[in-house]
Design a protein around this motif. Structure first.
Motif, PDB file in Angstrom:
ATOM      1  N   PRO A 117     -96.538  44.087 -56.020  1.00 21.56           N
ATOM      2  CA  PRO A 117     -97.291  43.687 -57.217  1.00 21.56           C
ATOM      3  C   PRO A 117     -96.410  43.062 -58.287  1.00 21.56           C
ATOM      4  CG  PRO A 117     -97.983  45.860 -56.483  1.00 21.56           C
ATOM      5  CD  PRO A 117     -96.767  45.516 -55.684  1.00 21.56           C
ATOM      6  N   GLY A 118     -95.173  43.524 -58.390  1.00 19.62           N
ATOM      7  CA  GLY A 118     -94.257  42.948 -59.374  1.00 19.62           C
ATOM      8  C   GLY A 118     -93.972  41.487 -59.094  1.00 19.62           C
ATOM      9  N   ALA A 119     -93.845  41.135 -57.818  1.00 20.26           N
ATOM     10  CA  ALA A 119     -93.607  39.739 -57.460  1.00 20.26           C
ATOM     11  C   ALA A 119     -94.816  38.876 -57.793  1.00 20.26           C
ATOM     12  CB  ALA A 119     -93.274  39.642 -55.975  1.00 20.26           C
ATOM     13  N   VAL A 120     -96.018  39.438 -57.592  1.00 19.54           N
ATOM     14  CA  VAL A 120     -97.246  38.709 -57.938  1.00 19.54           C
ATOM     15  C   VAL A 120     -97.318  38.500 -59.451  1.00 19.54           C
ATOM     16  CG1 VAL A 120     -99.764  38.755 -57.873  1.00 19.54           C
ATOM     17  CG2 VAL A 120     -98.449  39.623 -55.922  1.00 19.54           C
ATOM     18  N   ALA A 121     -97.028  39.536 -60.198  1.00 21.82           N
ATOM     19  CA  ALA A 121     -97.074  39.436 -61.663  1.00 21.82           C
ATOM     20  C   ALA A 121     -96.075  38.410 -62.169  1.00 21.82           C
ATOM     21  CB  ALA A 121     -96.796  40.802 -62.285  1.00 21.82           C
ATOM     22  N   ASP A 122     -94.880  38.421 -61.580  1.00 16.49           N
ATOM     23  CA  ASP A 122     -93.842  37.470 -61.995  1.00 16.49           C
ATOM     24  C   ASP A 122     -94.266  36.038 -61.686  1.00 16.49           C
ATOM     25  OD1 ASP A 122     -91.057  36.882 -62.900  1.00 16.49           O
ATOM     26  OD2 ASP A 122     -90.857  36.180 -60.834  1.00 16.49           O
ATOM     27  N   ALA A 148    -106.405  47.958 -56.323  1.00  9.62           N
ATOM     28  CA  ALA A 148    -106.247  48.594 -57.632  1.00  9.62           C
ATOM     29  C   ALA A 148    -105.030  48.055 -58.361  1.00  9.62           C
ATOM     30  CB  ALA A 148    -106.133  50.110 -57.458  1.00  9.62           C
ATOM     31  N   ALA A 149    -103.971  47.729 -57.633  1.00  3.95           N
ATOM     32  CA  ALA A 149    -102.766  47.194 -58.257  1.00  3.95           C
ATOM     33  C   ALA A 149    -102.842  45.688 -58.482  1.00  3.95           C
ATOM     34  CB  ALA A 149    -101.549  47.523 -57.395  1.00  3.95           C
ATOM     35  N   ILE A 154    -103.943  39.690 -61.067  1.00  6.40           N
ATOM     36  CA  ILE A 154    -104.512  38.361 -60.805  1.00  6.40           C
ATOM     37  C   ILE A 154    -105.476  37.950 -61.908  1.00  6.40           C
ATOM     38  CG2 ILE A 154    -105.986  37.049 -59.214  1.00  6.40           C
ATOM     39  CD1 ILE A 154    -104.788  38.886 -56.960  1.00  6.40           C
ATOM     40  N   LYS A 155    -106.352  38.863 -62.291  1.00  7.09           N
ATOM     41  CA  LYS A 155    -107.372  38.510 -63.286  1.00  7.09           C
ATOM     42  C   LYS A 155    -106.762  38.313 -64.672  1.00  7.09           C
ATOM     43  CE  LYS A 155    -110.753  37.787 -62.478  1.00  7.09           C
ATOM     44  NZ  LYS A 155    -111.247  36.476 -62.020  1.00  7.09           N
ATOM     45  N   ARG A 156    -105.700  39.018 -64.969  1.00  5.46           N
ATOM     46  CA  ARG A 156    -105.030  38.850 -66.260  1.00  5.46           C
ATOM     47  C   ARG A 156    -104.508  37.427 -66.424  1.00  5.46           C
ATOM     48  NH1 ARG A 156    -101.191  42.686 -65.688  1.00  5.46           N
ATOM     49  NH2 ARG A 156    -102.812  44.266 -65.954  1.00  5.46           N
ATOM     50  N   MET A 176    -118.377  43.748 -56.162  1.00  3.55           N
ATOM     51  CA  MET A 176    -118.024  42.629 -57.020  1.00  3.55           C
ATOM     52  C   MET A 176    -118.333  42.866 -58.498  1.00  3.55           C
ATOM     53  SD  MET A 176    -119.063  39.477 -54.486  1.00  3.55           S
ATOM     54  CE  MET A 176    -118.394  38.204 -55.560  1.00  3.55           C
ATOM     55  N   GLN A 177    -118.972  43.965 -58.803  1.00  6.07           N
ATOM     56  CA  GLN A 177    -119.180  44.295 -60.214  1.00  6.07           C
ATOM     57  C   GLN A 177    -118.264  45.431 -60.682  1.00  6.07           C
ATOM     58  OE1 GLN A 177    -123.055  43.839 -62.056  1.00  6.07           O
ATOM     59  NE2 GLN A 177    -123.983  43.620 -60.039  1.00  6.07           N
ATOM     60  N   LYS A 178    -117.413  45.883 -59.798  1.00  4.22           N
ATOM     61  CA  LYS A 178    -116.441  46.911 -60.166  1.00  4.22           C
ATOM     62  C   LYS A 178    -115.416  46.323 -61.123  1.00  4.22           C
ATOM     63  CE  LYS A 178    -113.067  50.101 -58.139  1.00  4.22           C
ATOM     64  NZ  LYS A 178    -112.505  50.641 -56.874  1.00  4.22           N
ATOM     65  N   GLU A 179    -115.108  47.054 -62.178  1.00  9.72           N
ATOM     66  CA  GLU A 179    -114.120  46.617 -63.161  1.00  9.72           C
ATOM     67  C   GLU A 179    -112.770  47.246 -62.848  1.00  9.72           C
ATOM     68  OE1 GLU A 179    -115.674  47.634 -66.985  1.00  9.72           O
ATOM     69  OE2 GLU A 179    -117.415  46.300 -66.814  1.00  9.72           O
ATOM     70  N   TYR A 180    -111.753  46.409 -62.724  1.00 10.76           N
ATOM     71  CA  TYR A 180    -110.404  46.876 -62.421  1.00 10.76           C
ATOM     72  C   TYR A 180    -109.570  46.899 -63.707  1.00 10.76           C
ATOM     73  CZ  TYR A 180    -111.401  46.450 -57.430  1.00 10.76           C
ATOM     74  OH  TYR A 180    -111.933  46.596 -56.168  1.00 10.76           O
TER      75      TYR A 180
END
Length: 386
Positions: A117-122, A148-149, A154-156, A176-180
């Motif tokens: 997840p850190g690589a995705v965020a970066d 969850a991670a 991605i959405k941010r 698809m209506q679940k809020e993460y």
């Protein structure tokens, strides 16, 4: 129509008699009110499966077509797509998108590992992407994505999230209506096929578009495709009595029955069953010295890729097992010959796997790798309390 074999590959999965009976029913005209009613019901159930307040599309085709529909309807040539890959089927988004002139970059995990997840965020902090693809379960590795991670990251970034649910839908939660973590942090688009956890024969491409994905299509203008353009299908999904292209009538019968079976089981219970089944299969086959490629934390509920014990010939083992009526799949790419894949999803039963595990043990023993089949079956039943 009784199944003559246990088809325990990553898909297609075993088909139950009720679905075969629906498939074999008399073919009605695609405009017949009786068929229209069946089609409409199947679409209603599909919306319930994904809990979408957008639209679903069920058309003749494969999961690959669903992938293409998802990509080309929200991304224009020249726009940027980030592919998060945890195996072979994540990688397939790359040539698919490039064919349509989309700029593609990838983040690839080592096979058997979840993406960091850190690589995705970066990556998303440094570059802007119109959309991100994520494979919920990669069929080549048996690795499940950590929604969850990853979804909040991605959405941010503001990107659309395209979730490949081919080997997950109807076995893992894809609400698809679940809020993460925030009201707008939701899955925008899910795609799948009919032949895996839904338990219907191959032949249908299924795509669910949420509101943001539909808005992206509206903003696209012309799409580089005719059959794949969801704007051409929208009137039919809203009223299946209309005509655009002839629907696969008997496949819709089968799909409708399959979705009725899925919803009757109750989705939370179905998800728990798959989770328990995956753990039980891995626990049982591990007693034979077969090592799951993915750690238990990263392992999917729907299929497992197992590394062979030293000295087991892949082709000989799978051929001998198939002669006993149990069909499993070889591994892909660099794992070919070193591992096999076994599907544990859809309308399969614990009794089916008890028998398959026993026959796998017998086959290993016949090949000179003595194992305790009864202990393996006992371990399966101990873990699979369902």
């Amino acid at each position: 129509m009784p199944n003559k074999e246990m088809l325990l590959i990553p898909g297609p999965t075993p088909v139950v008699d009720e679905i075969y009976e629906a498939l074999a029913a008399e073919t009605w005209a695609h405009t017949d009110p009786r068929f229209v009613s069946v089609f409409a019901n199947s679409l209603k159930l599909t919306k319930q499966l994904f809990n979408t307040d957008g639209e679903v599309f069920v058309i003749a085709g494969s999961g690959t077509l669903a992938m293409e529909m998802a990509v080309v309807n929200v991304l224009a040539p020249g726009e940027k797509l980030l592919v998060i890959s945890q195996g072979y089927f994540g990688d397939r988004f790359v040539p698919l998108a490039q064919t349509h002139g989309i700029q593609v970059e990838t983040l690839q995990a080592e096979w058997g590992q979840q993406v960091d997840p850190g690589a995705v965020a970066d990556k998303l902090a440094r570059e802007s992407f119109k959309a991100v693809t994520l494979t919920h379960v990669d069929t080549s590795t048996g690795v499940v994505a950590d929604l969850a991670a990853l979804v909040p990251i991605i959405k941010r970034s503001g990107a659309l999230l395209i979730l490949d649910g081919v080997c997950a839908a109807a076995a893992l939660d894809e609400d698809m209506q679940k809020e993460y973590g925030a009201p707008d942090y939701k899955i925008d688009l899910v795609l799948t096929g009919s032949q895996k956890a839904i338990g219907v024969p191959p032949g249908l491409a299924i795509v669910a578009f949420g509101p943001r994905a539909l808005a992206a299509r509206e903003a696209r203008g012309l799409v580089g495709g005719y059959y794949v353009d969801i704007k051409n299908w929208l009137p039919i999904m809203e009223n299946p009595g209309r005509y655009y292209a002839t629907p696969p009538v008997n496949m819709i019968y089968a799909f409708n029955r399959g979705m009725e079976i899925v919803m009757k089981e109750d989705l939370p219970r179905r998800y728990r069953r798959h989770e328990a089944l995956g753990k039980a299969v891995r626990a049982a086959l591990s007693t034979y010295g077969m090592k799951p490629l993915a750690s238990e934390q990263a392992a999917a509920p729907t299929l497992t890729c197992f590394l062979y014990p030293e000295g087991v010939d892949d082709l000989a083992f799978r051929r001998a097992l198939a002669a006993k009526g149990v069909v499993i799949a070889g591994a892909l790419a660099s794992l070919a010959g070193k591992a096999f894949r076994i599907g544990h999803m859809g309308n399969v039963t614990g009794e089916m796997f008890s028998q398959a595990i026993r026959l796998m043990g017998e086959t290993l023993t016949e090949m000179g790798h003595a194992v305790n089949s009864e202990a393996a079956v006992a371990k399966f039943r101990e873990v699979y309390q369902f």
